[in-house]
Design an enzyme around this catalytic site. Structure first.
Site, PDB file in Angstrom:
ATOM      1  N   HIS A 228      25.832  39.162  32.962  1.00 45.26           N
ATOM      2  CA  HIS A 228      27.008  39.206  32.099  1.00 45.26           C
ATOM      3  C   HIS A 228      27.350  40.615  31.636  1.00 45.26           C
ATOM      4  CE1 HIS A 228      30.415  38.041  29.894  1.00 45.26           C
ATOM      5  NE2 HIS A 228      29.976  38.842  28.946  1.00 45.26           N
ATOM      6  N   TYR A 232      30.820  43.654  31.921  1.00 44.72           N
ATOM      7  CA  TYR A 232      31.355  44.595  30.920  1.00 44.72           C
ATOM      8  C   TYR A 232      31.145  46.027  31.348  1.00 44.72           C
ATOM      9  CZ  TYR A 232      32.659  40.818  28.032  1.00 44.72           C
ATOM     10  OH  TYR A 232      33.294  39.709  27.594  1.00 44.72           O
ATOM     11  N   HIS A 379      38.663  33.158  38.721  1.00 42.94           N
ATOM     12  CA  HIS A 379      38.477  33.909  37.465  1.00 42.94           C
ATOM     13  C   HIS A 379      38.033  35.342  37.742  1.00 42.94           C
ATOM     14  CE1 HIS A 379      36.880  35.106  33.545  1.00 42.94           C
ATOM     15  NE2 HIS A 379      35.656  35.181  34.040  1.00 42.94           N
ATOM     16  N   PHE A 380      37.036  35.501  38.611  1.00 40.60           N
ATOM     17  CA  PHE A 380      36.565  36.879  38.737  1.00 40.60           C
ATOM     18  C   PHE A 380      37.418  37.720  39.684  1.00 40.60           C
ATOM     19  CE2 PHE A 380      33.170  34.839  41.468  1.00 40.60           C
ATOM     20  CZ  PHE A 380      33.410  35.506  42.658  1.00 40.60           C
ATOM     21  N   HIS A 381      38.269  37.048  40.467  1.00 41.89           N
ATOM     22  CA  HIS A 381      39.215  37.882  41.213  1.00 41.89           C
ATOM     23  C   HIS A 381      40.342  38.374  40.309  1.00 41.89           C
ATOM     24  CE1 HIS A 381      37.015  36.685  44.815  1.00 41.89           C
ATOM     25  NE2 HIS A 381      37.507  37.815  45.310  1.00 41.89           N
ATOM     26  N   ARG A 444      32.821  26.331  45.130  1.00 43.04           N
ATOM     27  CA  ARG A 444      32.737  27.723  45.548  1.00 43.04           C
ATOM     28  C   ARG A 444      31.528  27.877  46.470  1.00 43.04           C
ATOM     29  NH1 ARG A 444      30.142  31.309  40.550  1.00 43.04           N
ATOM     30  NH2 ARG A 444      30.249  32.899  42.163  1.00 43.04           N
ATOM     31  N   ARG A 445      31.356  29.084  47.011  1.00 46.37           N
ATOM     32  CA  ARG A 445      30.228  29.415  47.886  1.00 46.37           C
ATOM     33  C   ARG A 445      30.030  28.394  49.021  1.00 46.37           C
ATOM     34  NH1 ARG A 445      27.241  29.140  42.927  1.00 46.37           N
ATOM     35  NH2 ARG A 445      27.045  31.132  41.865  1.00 46.37           N
TER      36      ARG A 445
HETATM   37 FE1  HAS Z   1      33.842  36.056  33.153  1.00 45.04          FE
HETATM   38  C1  HAS Z   1      31.998  33.984  35.219  1.00 45.04           C
HETATM   39  C2  HAS Z   1      33.263  33.966  30.516  1.00 45.04           C
HETATM   40  C3  HAS Z   1      35.480  38.236  31.029  1.00 45.04           C
HETATM   41  C4  HAS Z   1      33.673  38.506  35.556  1.00 45.04           C
HETATM   42  N1  HAS Z   1      33.004  36.195  35.042  1.00 45.04           N
HETATM   43  C5  HAS Z   1      32.324  35.227  35.716  1.00 45.04           C
HETATM   44  C6  HAS Z   1      31.938  35.720  37.012  1.00 45.04           C
HETATM   45  C7  HAS Z   1      32.369  37.023  37.082  1.00 45.04           C
HETATM   46  C8  HAS Z   1      33.055  37.304  35.837  1.00 45.04           C
HETATM   47  C9  HAS Z   1      32.150  37.996  38.222  1.00 45.04           C
HETATM   48  O1  HAS Z   1      31.418  31.634  29.841  1.00 45.04           O
HETATM   49  C10 HAS Z   1      31.233  34.913  38.087  1.00 45.04           C
HETATM   50  C11 HAS Z   1      29.788  35.175  38.192  1.00 45.04           C
HETATM   51  C12 HAS Z   1      29.208  34.332  39.317  1.00 45.04           C
HETATM   52  O2  HAS Z   1      29.265  34.778  40.482  1.00 45.04           O
HETATM   53  O3  HAS Z   1      28.736  33.229  39.057  1.00 45.04           O
HETATM   54  N2  HAS Z   1      34.332  36.055  31.160  1.00 45.04           N
HETATM   55  C13 HAS Z   1      34.010  35.107  30.269  1.00 45.04           C
HETATM   56  C14 HAS Z   1      34.551  35.451  28.948  1.00 45.04           C
HETATM   57  C15 HAS Z   1      35.208  36.654  29.108  1.00 45.04           C
HETATM   58  C16 HAS Z   1      35.027  37.029  30.494  1.00 45.04           C
HETATM   59  C17 HAS Z   1      34.439  34.662  27.690  1.00 45.04           C
HETATM   60  N3  HAS Z   1      34.472  37.965  33.273  1.00 45.04           N
HETATM   61  C18 HAS Z   1      35.113  38.683  32.294  1.00 45.04           C
HETATM   62  C19 HAS Z   1      35.375  40.024  32.762  1.00 45.04           C
HETATM   63  C20 HAS Z   1      34.854  40.103  34.032  1.00 45.04           C
HETATM   64  C21 HAS Z   1      34.300  38.805  34.334  1.00 45.04           C
HETATM   65  C22 HAS Z   1      36.053  41.099  31.949  1.00 45.04           C
HETATM   66  C23 HAS Z   1      34.825  41.228  35.003  1.00 45.04           C
HETATM   67  C24 HAS Z   1      35.286  42.410  34.804  1.00 45.04           C
HETATM   68  N4  HAS Z   1      32.872  34.296  32.930  1.00 45.04           N
HETATM   69  C25 HAS Z   1      32.706  33.628  31.752  1.00 45.04           C
HETATM   70  C26 HAS Z   1      31.836  32.462  31.975  1.00 45.04           C
HETATM   71  C27 HAS Z   1      31.471  32.479  33.307  1.00 45.04           C
HETATM   72  C28 HAS Z   1      32.131  33.630  33.881  1.00 45.04           C
HETATM   73  C29 HAS Z   1      31.414  31.457  30.987  1.00 45.04           C
HETATM   74  C30 HAS Z   1      30.542  31.482  34.029  1.00 45.04           C
HETATM   75  C31 HAS Z   1      31.267  30.293  34.459  1.00 45.04           C
HETATM   76  C32 HAS Z   1      30.462  29.390  35.367  1.00 45.04           C
HETATM   77  O4  HAS Z   1      30.545  28.177  35.175  1.00 45.04           O
HETATM   78  O5  HAS Z   1      29.762  29.862  36.279  1.00 45.04           O
HETATM   79  C33 HAS Z   1      35.892  37.421  27.984  1.00 45.04           C
HETATM   80  O6  HAS Z   1      35.262  38.655  27.847  1.00 45.04           O
HETATM   81  C34 HAS Z   1      37.358  37.615  28.159  1.00 45.04           C
HETATM   82  C35 HAS Z   1      37.997  38.276  26.957  1.00 45.04           C
HETATM   83  C36 HAS Z   1      39.365  38.788  27.286  1.00 45.04           C
HETATM   84  C37 HAS Z   1      40.478  38.577  26.570  1.00 45.04           C
HETATM   85  C38 HAS Z   1      41.793  39.174  27.026  1.00 45.04           C
HETATM   86  C39 HAS Z   1      42.249  40.371  26.191  1.00 45.04           C
HETATM   87  C40 HAS Z   1      43.466  40.996  26.798  1.00 45.04           C
HETATM   88  C41 HAS Z   1      43.707  42.331  26.925  1.00 45.04           C
HETATM   89  C42 HAS Z   1      44.960  42.807  27.635  1.00 45.04           C
HETATM   90  C43 HAS Z   1      46.084  43.084  26.712  1.00 45.04           C
HETATM   91  C44 HAS Z   1      47.335  43.339  27.504  1.00 45.04           C
HETATM   92  C45 HAS Z   1      48.329  44.193  27.171  1.00 45.04           C
HETATM   93  C46 HAS Z   1      49.514  44.357  28.053  1.00 45.04           C
HETATM   94  C47 HAS Z   1      48.310  44.980  25.924  1.00 45.04           C
HETATM   95  C48 HAS Z   1      40.485  37.781  25.342  1.00 45.04           C
HETATM   96  C49 HAS Z   1      42.779  43.349  26.366  1.00 45.04           C
HETATM   97  C50 HAS Z   1      50.496  43.261  27.715  1.00 45.04           C
HETATM   98  C51 HAS Z   1      51.880  43.710  27.758  1.00 45.04           C
HETATM   99  C52 HAS Z   1      52.912  42.839  27.733  1.00 45.04           C
HETATM  100  C53 HAS Z   1      54.250  43.341  27.859  1.00 45.04           C
HETATM  101  C54 HAS Z   1      52.715  41.376  27.580  1.00 45.04           C
HETATM  102 CU   CU1 Z   2      29.501  36.189  31.680  1.00 41.56          CU
END
Ligand code: HAS
Ligand code: CU1
Length: 552
Positions: A228, A232, A379-381, A444-445
């Protein structure tokens, strides 16, 4: 104001520093090309459009793709980018910093070369998560260890440079870019302890045959203790670009230095004791510990929301300073035709649904629906392969010219905008259909199969075809990106800015506490012990050993 005394504004990049940065960035893009070829082939196999020639396996390609893209492209690009920004904001790299950076590079490159050869020999078809009891050649694990140890040295180089700057600038606040680089590398040091333990204590002795069995649950837990924060480690450098570089590119200011630092510290503290959210469906871990780590997972969402807030504030204030009015007037004055802004911006925009998907995954009951389905691949793509990758691409357009003393031409800028659109469109099709078909139950996989013409499985086929089409569009995106990198290396000599933003006047001062590393490391260690000690002891006491399997 950010302390500008040591920002070498307007000066050409020193050749020695530039070479170290460039070596990492070019290695990263070479990995992207190889990983992209594997990605194209596997997307077509998965969509039922081609069959691989005899001797090449789907899972072998999937391993190459995952390792080269998720582990190698990211790590090299990140180290190159951080070294560049540290040199820019603290002054020329010291001889010790350079020596550590190059030694790290060499060790990692040896590891990558050996690992890739073993994957291509089909002796390490264990996917990028290398889950036991699938057993690869021991040399694959040795290769992984080399990559990790090399990256440690690269981290020490950054710490060394930062410490030297602080010693020579007593009482001053460190440059934000360097501070963030230290947090990123500190996160990496603490996180990789888990995978190092798994590889050195469990996988290597077992794959050499020195022990017969492996405690599978423990190995997966050690992996996700690392896995995890790994995500980050990919994200924080993208956030550095969003917080520090983008304000300068859009002609605005950093909304708050203190808020930016606090969000990084929170990401550091909360991103490690949460690995169980990848193991929610696994037996052998009791509900209480899963619950605790899910609660901490939801805490780690907070600094991302702070980041979103801060970005909106930067955009809006930049617009207001230019005289625009109305709730969304600021949108009109953003530099849409500047790839240095546009590519990372598309990354941010996509991070909104991507992050929401993460919160869904972290919710136990919803994870029961999506776990081990193509939804997760979707999700991760979006997260790493779009939000992070597009930001890295956007960085490359100015970083390569900046460190080689060339300039980004209007033609290359335009090619960059095209590349961004191709990536976004390809990912829309690929990740969109992955998410949808995942909800319909597609695992998947797995390679292509009709499951004996099962009715539910045949409903997945159209989505899998769209996935393959998206994959082909993305491959065009990879090729154009590689061409752009080549063209950047041929760009006319000149000066390209390394954009470093300055803080808004009148922002709240940054508390000194933010640079007392012992405090933050201490909180992190306490949380890790609370979240992991009892479940890990249970796993060691009750765990059953498994022999190795070669499933390919
Ligand atoms: Fe995830 C699985 C939960 C973020 C990558 N994640 C994965 C896997 C990868 C991955 C690679 O809880 C698969 C691993 C595998 O092979 O099995 N993930 C989360 C949560 C977040 C999260 C809670 N993941 C990421 C990020 C990754 C990433 C970042 C890569 C860089 N993820 C999971 C969970 C799994 C998981 C479970 C396991 C699931 C399973 O069953 O296997 C959080 O950190 C996300 C928080 C993000 C936000 C968004 C904030 C938005 C921002 C942009 C603002 C935009 C602006 C522009 C200002 C709350 C900062 C807008 C402008 C306009 C004009 C509208
Ligand atoms: Cu994670």
């Amino acid at each position: 104001m950010i302390s500008t005394s040591s920002i070498t504004a307007g000066k050409p990049f020193h050749e020695n520093d530039g070479q170290l940065v460039l070596a990492h960035v070019l290695f990263a893009f070479a990995a992207l090309l190889l990983g992209g070829i594997a990605g194209l082939l596997q997307a077509m196999v998965r969509g039922g459009t081609i069959t691989l020639p005899h001797g090449i396996g789907y899972y072998q390609l999937l391993t190459a793709h995952g390792v080269l893209m998720a582990l190698i492209f990211t790590t090299y690009f990140i180290i190159g980018f951080l070294y560049g920004g540290v040199a820019k904001t603290t002054g020329r790299l010291l001889p010790t910093t350079l020596a550590l950076g190059w030694t790290g590079f060499l060790l990692m490159s040896m590891g990558t070369a050996v690992g890739t050869v073993f994957i291509l020999l089909n002796k390490a078809t264990v996917l990028y998560t290398f889950y036991a009891p699938m057993k690869a050649s021991p040399y694959f694990y040795v290769a992984l260890a080399l990559v990790v140890v090399g990256s440690w040295l690269s981290g020490y180089g950054i710490f060394y440079q930062y410490n030297y700057w602080r010693k020579t600038h007593p009482g001053e606040r460190s440059p934000l870019f360097s501070f963030m680089s230290v947090v990123t590398m500190l996160l990496w040091q603490v996180a990789t302890l888990g995978v190092a333990a798994e590889v050195l204590i469990q996988l290597i002795p077992w794959s050499f045959g020195w022990v017969d069995t492996i405690n599978v649950l423990l190995s997966r837990t050690l992996f996700w203790y690392f896995g995890h924060p790994l995500v980050y480690f990919w994200l924080l450098p993208a956030y550095i670009c969003w917080y520090v570089v983008i304000p300068k590119v859009i002609g605005g200011r950093i909304y708050s230095d203190a808020l930016a630092r606090l969000s990084f510290l929170l990401l550091f503290v909360f991103s490690i004791p949460v690995g169980f959210h990848h193991q929610l469906m696994e037996p052998g871990i009791s509900q209480f510990w899963k619950f605790l780590q899910v609660a901490l997972t939801l805490m780690v969402v907070v600094p991302s929301l702070m980041t979103a807030f801060s970005l909106f504030a930067t955009f809006e204030l930049a617009g207001r300073a230019k005289g625009v009015r109305g709730v969304f007037g600021w949108l009109k004055v953003l530099p849409w035709n500047d790839v240095r802004f546009f590519a990372p911006f598309m990354g941010m925009l996509i991070f909104i649904p991507a992050g929401a998907g993460g919160v869904i995954n972290a919710s136990y009951q919803l994870d029961e629906v999506v776990h081990n389905t193509l939804w997760i691949t979707g999700h991760f793509h979006l997260t790493v392969a779009t939000s992070v990758a597009l930001t890295f691409f956007g960085i490359a357009y100015w970083l390569i010219p900046a460190v080689t003393n060339r300039r980004l031409t209007p033609r290359l800028n335009k090619l960059g905008l095209w590349q961004t659109w191709i990536w976004v469109i390809g990912m829309f099709f690929m990740s969109g259909s992955m998410h949808t078909v995942g909800l319909l139950g597609a695992p998947r996989r797995t390679a292509y199969t009709t499951y004996g013409d099962n009715a539910q499985a045949s409903g997945w086929i159209p989505y899998e075809v769209v996935m393959a089409i998206g994959g082909m569009i993305l491959f065009v995106g990879v090729l154009l990106m590689i061409y752009n990198i080549y063209a950047l290396l041929q760009a006319p000599a000149g000066y390209e800015e390394f954009p470093i933003g300055e803080e808004l006047d009148g922002a709240e001062p940054t508390p000194k506490l933010f640079e007392r590393w012992g405090v933050w490391l201490g909180i992190s260690v306490v949380l890790i012990f609370v979240a992991y000690t009892i479940p890990v002891v249970e796993m060691i006491q009750t765990g059953v050993g498994s022999p190795g399997y070669k499933t390919w």
